[in-house]
Design a protein around this motif. Structure first.
Motif, PDB file in Angstrom:
ATOM      1  N   GLU A 311      45.382  42.514  37.708  1.00  0.00           N
ATOM      2  CA  GLU A 311      45.551  41.139  37.479  1.00  0.00           C
ATOM      3  C   GLU A 311      44.872  40.272  38.399  1.00  0.00           C
ATOM      4  O   GLU A 311      44.709  38.895  38.534  1.00  0.00           O
ATOM      5  CB  GLU A 311      46.980  40.986  37.388  1.00  0.00           C
ATOM      6  N   SER A 312      43.997  40.976  39.440  1.00  0.00           N
ATOM      7  CA  SER A 312      42.993  39.751  40.371  1.00  0.00           C
ATOM      8  C   SER A 312      42.050  39.014  39.384  1.00  0.00           C
ATOM      9  O   SER A 312      41.294  38.186  39.864  1.00  0.00           O
ATOM     10  CB  SER A 312      42.201  40.547  41.317  1.00  0.00           C
ATOM     11  N   ASN A 313      41.806  39.585  38.195  1.00  0.00           N
ATOM     12  CA  ASN A 313      40.986  39.074  37.198  1.00  0.00           C
ATOM     13  C   ASN A 313      41.924  38.331  36.285  1.00  0.00           C
ATOM     14  O   ASN A 313      42.814  39.115  35.628  1.00  0.00           O
ATOM     15  CB  ASN A 313      40.140  40.194  36.520  1.00  0.00           C
ATOM     16  N   GLY A 314      41.984  37.086  36.085  1.00  0.00           N
ATOM     17  CA  GLY A 314      42.881  36.367  35.320  1.00  0.00           C
ATOM     18  C   GLY A 314      42.775  36.499  33.764  1.00  0.00           C
ATOM     19  O   GLY A 314      43.645  36.253  32.974  1.00  0.00           O
ATOM     20  N   GLN A 315      41.721  37.386  33.307  1.00  0.00           N
ATOM     21  CA  GLN A 315      41.783  37.761  31.699  1.00  0.00           C
ATOM     22  C   GLN A 315      42.486  38.888  31.696  1.00  0.00           C
ATOM     23  O   GLN A 315      42.517  39.157  30.361  1.00  0.00           O
ATOM     24  CB  GLN A 315      40.151  38.172  31.982  1.00  0.00           C
ATOM     25  N   ARG A 316      43.130  39.591  32.517  1.00  0.00           N
ATOM     26  CA  ARG A 316      43.943  40.733  32.302  1.00  0.00           C
ATOM     27  C   ARG A 316      45.264  40.430  32.741  1.00  0.00           C
ATOM     28  O   ARG A 316      45.739  39.878  33.694  1.00  0.00           O
ATOM     29  CB  ARG A 316      43.565  41.906  32.973  1.00  0.00           C
ATOM     30  N   SER A 317      46.463  41.082  31.905  1.00  0.00           N
ATOM     31  CA  SER A 317      47.734  41.133  32.492  1.00  0.00           C
ATOM     32  C   SER A 317      48.331  42.487  32.046  1.00  0.00           C
ATOM     33  O   SER A 317      48.103  43.183  31.246  1.00  0.00           O
ATOM     34  CB  SER A 317      48.694  40.155  31.175  1.00  0.00           C
TER      35      SER A 317
END
Length: 675
Positions: A311-317
């Protein structure tokens, strides 16, 4: 030499003399000079022989004078360029002073982002990391008597704050505050925080930190412009007591694409430094989000580490689920992470089989291998149910995506169970195993691809320790999170494997770290190290185009963009002699952190000197600095005594003397006709 050895030597003299008297004067009636000469030579022979048997030891003292080290450490960043004459003059004064040369060994270093040896200064470094330079010197000179003369303006832009990291240092530090020490009235936007990604039709937060240096009451407007259009305005008041404010707001993500946000604050009358009155950030608005389900029945630090990393990449949850949850919660999931599966995962595996979903399986000592071997067809393991520590070794031949920035060189081991592993179908191994220093022909992290379905497996738990070690090494989780992000991106995508892949950021804060890397495979999907890669750039505003050849860096190609000016760029990476290319865009923000400071921070340098046992000086106080150093008893030269204990048997001269005496005696006896 001890008393016992002296007594043995005296005894050797007596015995040698007694033997000579017995041989030449008791039995032999020969008298005269010849007898005396022969007796003397025989005495020398006996005495040397007895000395070699006694083997006395001699102590040799060597006295040396050791000077203290005077380390001259100069700030080479662009913020010190206005005071470069002062820096050069101070260094020359210290190096040319005869009194300093007699008392100290003078070593010169400079620093920007990192410590470098020598006094060749360009004053073009774009960052200042005082803490790293001082820590590195502490490691180098830890066991020596040393002092540091630090020439800097005291403004740090990178690394840990040296103001909170100076206590307990072994090296006394004598800062020389260069630059303008006058305090000017100044407004500054210290920091702007926002999400890297936002989702269409949602709101995204913007947080602005504003600071004020001055004594009077002022009120100024702060504005936010999105792609040149004003979207936010607010007046902010400051005083000598209230010197900082935090402004929070929410902006609408109305359209997909890259959004340039420019935050500005009004200028004060006669304000000298206006470069820090504005900041630019970029937010990318996207219309999709990768949904990942992390399925587990046990509580483990790995689960939290994986969630944070992904989730450090906002495109992923990431949703943490149990295999007993309703299957409706699994709908729309792009990737399943299965943590140490057991028989209660049967429903999850059935769902995955029916939907052809992609998986990332993490195994460990708690994994039920009898079940897992039956539940999937990608791999099997004959587990011996014996836990072992397994170290990771990077497979340099891995080529599905670029892993050049990630290293497991000093990472702690994972916990795994011993057993023979067999991979089925098309696979690519990213990491292999090393146990007790022996490299095994066994995979640790492997990726599978069959048609559009992609899977991965990690044969070990405690991956959270890798994330911690990455932070310990680099004070950042970035490299570990990037690896997990690339693996997640590969697994969550159902696109066919591509021969040309690119790795770049959408936004670069300044051009210093701007790079684009590419990985290219031939038609058999083998990495091609002989390809000619070309990067074509176009500035979206000026329409100026340029071409940059991409250089081979191990198992990927890279183009360095550090010479580009700020702006938005469109680019295309193409492979010569191949009808293959990829395009993208990125933005380089107009931001120079060194321009954010106008005055010398002499207060922090004063505290640094006090905490380390030094004193603060200014460039016009070079002679005062020299007198202070020369008058400090801590830096007096040290006279050291080195004792070398040498055995007599190590001297070949004694054996040679014995041989000469025997030879001379033999020659005299033969010459005079004696037997």
């Amino acid at each position: 030499m001890n008393t016992q050895t002296i007594l043995l030597i005296i005894l050797a003299v007596i015995v040698s003399l007694a033997l000579v008297l017995f041989q030449y004067y008791h039995k032999n009636k020969l008298r005269g000079k010849l007898s005396i000469a022969l007796s003397f030579l025989r005495f020398i022979t006996y005495f040397c022989g007895f000395l070699l048997l006694i083997n006395p030891k001699f102590t040799k003292n060597e006295y040396t004078t050791e000077k203290a080290n005077l380390i001259v450490l100069a700030d080479n960043s662009s913020s010190v360029a206005t005071a470069k004459e002062e820096v050069h003059q101070t260094i020359e004064n210290l190096k040319q002073s005869e009194a300093v040369q007699k008392r100290f060994v003078v070593d010169t270093y400079n620093f920007g982002s990192f410590l470098k040896e020598g006094d060749s200064l360009s004053f073009q470094e774009k960052n200042t990391n005082i803490s790293q330079a001082l820590s590195a010197l502490k490691d180098i000179y830890a066991t020596t008597n040393s002092a540091v003369v630090l020439l800097t303006d005291g403004n740090q832009t990178l690394g840990q704050d040296y103001d909170f990291n100076s206590s307990g240092r072994q090296l006394p530090i004598y800062p020389i505050a260069v630059g303008d020490t006058t305090r000017y009235e100044d407004l500054a936007i210290s920091q702007v925080n926002t999400n890297r990604y936002a989702f269409l039709k949602n709101k995204y937060p913007v947080q602005i930190y504003v600071s004020y240096s001055g004594k009077r009451d002022v009120t100024v407007p702060i504005r936010i412009a999105l792609n040149g259009k004003s979207v936010f305005r607010q007046n902010v008041s400051f005083s000598s007591i209230n010197s900082s404010e935090v402004i929070n707001t929410l902006l609408n993500a109305n359209s997909v694409g890259t959004k340039n946000l420019k935050v500005t604050i009004g200028n004060l009358e006669n304000e000298r430094n206006t470069a820090n009155n504005s900041r630019e950030v970029v937010v990318e608005v996207i219309d999709e989000k990768t949904k990942i389900a992390l399925v587990s029945t046990i509580m483990h630090p790995d689960i939290g580490a994986l969630k944070k990393s992904i989730e450090s990449n906002g495109q992923r949850s990431v949703s943490i689920l149990s295999p007993a949850d309703d299957l409706k919660k699994f709908e729309g999931v792009d990737l399943f992470i299965l943590y140490q599966p057991g028989p209660n995962f049967k429903g999850v595996f059935d769902y995955i089989e029916n939907t052809k979903a992609n998986t990332f399986t993490i195994t460990g000592p708690k994994t039920d291998w009898n079940f897992l071997n039956r539940a999937q067809k990608s791999f099997t393991k004959n587990s011996y149910n014996q836990t072992e520590e397994v170290f990771a070794v990077t497979n340099s031949g891995f080529g599905l995506f670029n892993i050049a920035d990630f290293s497991v060189e000093d990472f702690p081991p994972l916990q795994s169970s011993l057993g023979d592993i067999v991979l089925h179908g098309k696979n690519d191994i990213l990491l292999t195993q090393r146990i007790k220093g022996v490299d095994l022909n066994q995979p640790l992290l492997a990726v599978f691809e069959e048609g559009k379905k992609r899977d991965a497996v990690l044969f070990g738990e405690h991956i959270w320790k890798w994330r911690m070690q990455n932070y310990r090494n680099e004070q950042s989780f970035k490299n570990f999170d990037d690896l997990i992000g690339k693996l997640t991106l590969y697994l969550a995508s159902n696109k066919s494997r591509e021969r040309l892949t690119l790795d770049y950021e959408n936004t670069y804060t300044g051009s210093g770290d701007a790079r684009i890397s590419a990985t290219y495979f031939d038609k058999t999907f083998v990495f091609d190290a002989n390809a000619e890669m070309l990067l074509k750039l176009k500035n979206s505003e000026t329409k100026i185009t340029s071409e940059i050849p991409m250089l081979l860096r191990g198992n990927y190609y890279e183009a360095d963009l550090s010479n580009l000016s700020a702006g938005k760029y469109d680019f295309t990476v193409s492979v010569k002699k191949e009808n293959l290319s990829k395009s993208g865009s990125f933005t380089i923000l107009d931001f120079d952190v060194e321009k954010q400071f106008l005055s010398t921070n002499y207060e922090k340098l004063q505290r640094l000197a006090q905490n380390t046992g030094g004193s603060l000086f200014y460039p016009n106080q070079n002679q005062d600095l020299i007198q202070d150093l020369l008058g400090d008893d801590r830096f007096l030269p040290t006279r050291k005594n080195k004792q070398n204990v040498v055995s007599l048997i190590d001297f070949g001269l004694l054996l040679g003397l014995m041989v000469i005496a025997l030879a001379a005696e033999w020659f005299l006896r033969k010459y005079n006709g004696l037997i």
